[in-house]
Design a protein around this motif. Structure first.
Motif, PDB file in Angstrom:
ATOM      1  N   GLY A  99     -20.196 -87.220 -34.973  1.00 47.60           N
ATOM      2  CA  GLY A  99     -21.707 -86.679 -35.071  1.00 47.60           C
ATOM      3  C   GLY A  99     -21.697 -85.218 -34.747  1.00 47.60           C
ATOM      4  O   GLY A  99     -20.867 -84.777 -34.019  1.00 47.60           O
ATOM      5  N   SER A 100     -22.941 -84.759 -35.277  1.00 49.08           N
ATOM      6  CA  SER A 100     -22.833 -83.138 -34.868  1.00 49.08           C
ATOM      7  C   SER A 100     -23.222 -82.901 -33.373  1.00 49.08           C
ATOM      8  O   SER A 100     -23.041 -81.809 -32.932  1.00 49.08           O
ATOM      9  CB  SER A 100     -23.803 -82.397 -35.984  1.00 49.08           C
ATOM     10  N   VAL A 101     -23.805 -83.788 -32.591  1.00 48.34           N
ATOM     11  CA  VAL A 101     -23.990 -83.641 -31.344  1.00 48.34           C
ATOM     12  C   VAL A 101     -22.643 -83.430 -30.476  1.00 48.34           C
ATOM     13  O   VAL A 101     -22.665 -82.544 -29.698  1.00 48.34           O
ATOM     14  CB  VAL A 101     -24.943 -84.876 -30.641  1.00 48.34           C
ATOM     15  N   ASN A 173     -36.383 -79.897 -35.053  1.00 50.39           N
ATOM     16  CA  ASN A 173     -36.794 -81.373 -34.257  1.00 50.39           C
ATOM     17  C   ASN A 173     -37.093 -81.033 -33.061  1.00 50.39           C
ATOM     18  O   ASN A 173     -36.566 -80.457 -32.035  1.00 50.39           O
ATOM     19  CB  ASN A 173     -35.426 -82.302 -34.130  1.00 50.39           C
ATOM     20  N   ASP A 200     -28.410 -75.146 -36.707  1.00 52.35           N
ATOM     21  CA  ASP A 200     -28.313 -76.884 -36.655  1.00 52.35           C
ATOM     22  C   ASP A 200     -29.253 -77.333 -37.755  1.00 52.35           C
ATOM     23  O   ASP A 200     -30.435 -77.147 -37.755  1.00 52.35           O
ATOM     24  CB  ASP A 200     -29.093 -77.210 -35.435  1.00 52.35           C
ATOM     25  N   TYR A 203     -31.527 -81.496 -40.745  1.00 55.55           N
ATOM     26  CA  TYR A 203     -32.431 -81.980 -41.708  1.00 55.55           C
ATOM     27  C   TYR A 203     -32.634 -81.161 -43.037  1.00 55.55           C
ATOM     28  O   TYR A 203     -33.491 -80.982 -43.785  1.00 55.55           O
ATOM     29  CB  TYR A 203     -33.650 -81.877 -41.225  1.00 55.55           C
ATOM     30  N   THR A 230     -24.863 -83.141 -40.790  1.00 55.08           N
ATOM     31  CA  THR A 230     -24.586 -84.463 -40.261  1.00 55.08           C
ATOM     32  C   THR A 230     -24.693 -85.469 -41.329  1.00 55.08           C
ATOM     33  O   THR A 230     -25.434 -85.154 -42.250  1.00 55.08           O
ATOM     34  CB  THR A 230     -25.520 -84.786 -39.238  1.00 55.08           C
ATOM     35  N   SER A 232     -25.743 -88.210 -40.421  1.00 59.50           N
ATOM     36  CA  SER A 232     -26.703 -89.272 -39.788  1.00 59.50           C
ATOM     37  C   SER A 232     -28.113 -89.222 -40.239  1.00 59.50           C
ATOM     38  O   SER A 232     -28.695 -90.292 -40.505  1.00 59.50           O
ATOM     39  CB  SER A 232     -26.964 -88.908 -38.364  1.00 59.50           C
ATOM     40  N   LYS A 233     -28.588 -88.300 -41.498  1.00 59.24           N
ATOM     41  CA  LYS A 233     -29.842 -88.198 -41.503  1.00 59.24           C
ATOM     42  C   LYS A 233     -29.901 -88.576 -43.069  1.00 59.24           C
ATOM     43  O   LYS A 233     -29.884 -89.489 -43.529  1.00 59.24           O
ATOM     44  CB  LYS A 233     -30.414 -86.943 -41.279  1.00 59.24           C
ATOM     45  N   ARG A 241     -21.630 -92.136 -37.001  1.00 59.99           N
ATOM     46  CA  ARG A 241     -21.100 -90.936 -36.208  1.00 59.99           C
ATOM     47  C   ARG A 241     -20.372 -89.907 -36.777  1.00 59.99           C
ATOM     48  O   ARG A 241     -19.094 -89.717 -36.485  1.00 59.99           O
ATOM     49  CB  ARG A 241     -20.707 -91.157 -34.900  1.00 59.99           C
TER      50      ARG A 241
END
Ligand SMILES: *Cc1c(COP(=O)(O)O)cnc(C)c1O
Length: 369
Positions: A99-101, A173, A200, A203, A230, A232-233, A241
């Motif tokens: 995940g990018s986190v 975000n 980041d 999105y 990511t 994830s979106k 992840r």
């Protein structure tokens, strides 16, 4: 085997004074995940895609699960190579992570420590203050403009000799506003080359603004830029992840050394590759969400809302002290949104039925016309 001097669990956590986390870790802000709600409620609180994985992704996963007794590729080489082609960079410039986190954490702990500063706009992604605090560095939060955008000149002005990185989230975000490419060029020109610019772009796919950020061009021009994407979106793989960072080869080589070995799981790598092979499905899903978002905004405007054009897969309503009231009303109606107390709610664009319910609540909270 029983050991003799066991303390009770309660005293081990509360009363053990010989074992202590670093002070920076004792006061971390807490990440609040989107509330999943009761069964039968819609979850518009985590910016997930409402679509299940494509048939191609499911088939690839079904095939790959027979091999999970084996370690995955250490550096996700196959996926990194595909991503490099997609972005027109070298494979060595791509670092894939859990995940990018996880990559934000990796990058920050590779560059910042006690006594350092990291500048970012606020309110922005709530993982930032946690990731910065965990390094021991200090967060320097620059307030968003009144319309929820980054105040880039103020962010440049907030840079000091102690600043190690500046983080830019676009679309942001939770306010869903986007920066333009030209704004970012001007920004990169002004940030000293000794300060890392962490972009980041979780999105990016949903951004329909003119002059959308072209990170590849920034990367080619400014040595101190790293961009984050990511799966994830837009690709709808949040549960698996997978995220990635792109930057200059030398920086990324250093990051790779500090990264968790085998940090991206095998199924995640396989699913991400399958999702890239089926880019048309991801594009169609993104287009569907954008269409729903535009319709959502039109309805809000009819209700009397004036909001800056949202560019993520979510909409921000700056409700101020009516935030909790709105979230509670939405929950009662069967939809979970993400409240930020005293500031506003973030509503993910999801299932049509859920969006309709959210709009009904929004109508009740609309400003007087
Ligand atoms: C969702 C999100 C991410 C992606 O996180 P993953 O760890 O890749 O799931 C990154 N940045 C922002 C701002 C996000 O909202």
């Amino acid at each position: 085997m029983q050991s003799v001097r066991n303390e009770s669990p309660a005293s081990q956590t509360a009363g053990n004074e010989s074992l202590q986390w670093r002070p920076a870790l004792q006061s971390l802000p807490q990440y609040v995940p989107g509330n999943p709600g009761r069964t039968g409620t819609f979850k518009l609180s985590s910016n997930e895609m409402p679509f299940p994985p494509s048939a191609g992704v499911i088939a690839a996963l079904a095939d790959a699960m027979h091999d999970v007794n084996r370690y995955p590729q250490m550096h996700s080489d196959g996926l990194a190579a595909q991503l490099a082609t997609l972005h027109g960079v070298d494979a060595e410039q791509v670092v894939v992570g859990n995940g990018s986190v996880a990559l934000i954490e990796l990058i920050l702990r590779s560059i910042a420590t006690d006594g350092d500063e990291v500048v970012y706009s606020w309110r922005s992604f709530e993982a930032y203050p946690i990731a910065v605090a965990a390094t021991g560095a200090r967060s320097v939060q620059v307030p968003n403009t009144a319309s929820g955008r980054h105040d880039l000149p103020a962010m440049v002005a907030a840079i000091t000799p102690a600043t190690k990185a500046v983080m830019v989230c676009t679309p942001n975000n939770p306010t869903s506003t986007a920066l333009t490419h030209s704004e970012l060029v001007e920004f990169c020109e002004q940030v000293p080359s000794s300060v890392l610019i962490l972009l980041d772009e979780a999105y990016w796919h949903f951004d329909t603004s003119q002059d959308r950020v072209r990170a590849e061009e920034l990367l080619a021009t400014y040595k101190n830029v790293i961009t984050l994407r990511t799966f994830s979106k837009a690709y709808g793989l949040a549960g698996l992840r997978v995220g990635y960072a792109i930057g200059r080869r030398r920086l990324m080589r250093q990051l790779q050394v500090a990264a968790t070995p085998f940090g991206t799981n095998a199924l995640g790598q396989i699913a991400a590759l399958a999702a890239l092979r089926d880019q048309a499905t991801a594009d169609a899903n993104v287009a569907a969400i954008i269409a729903k978002r535009e319709e959502f905004v039109r309805q809000l405007q009819t209700q009397g809302w004036q909001i800056p054009a949202p560019q993520g897969n979510f909409v921000w309503l700056a409700l101020g002290d009516r935030t909790q009231e709105f979230a509670a009303a939405a929950q009662d109606a069967g939809v979970m949104v993400r409240p930020f107390a005293g500031e506003g709610v973030r509503i993910t664009i999801g299932e049509s039925e859920a969006n309709a319910i959210a709009l009904e609540i929004a109508a009740k909270f609309a400003p007087p016309q």
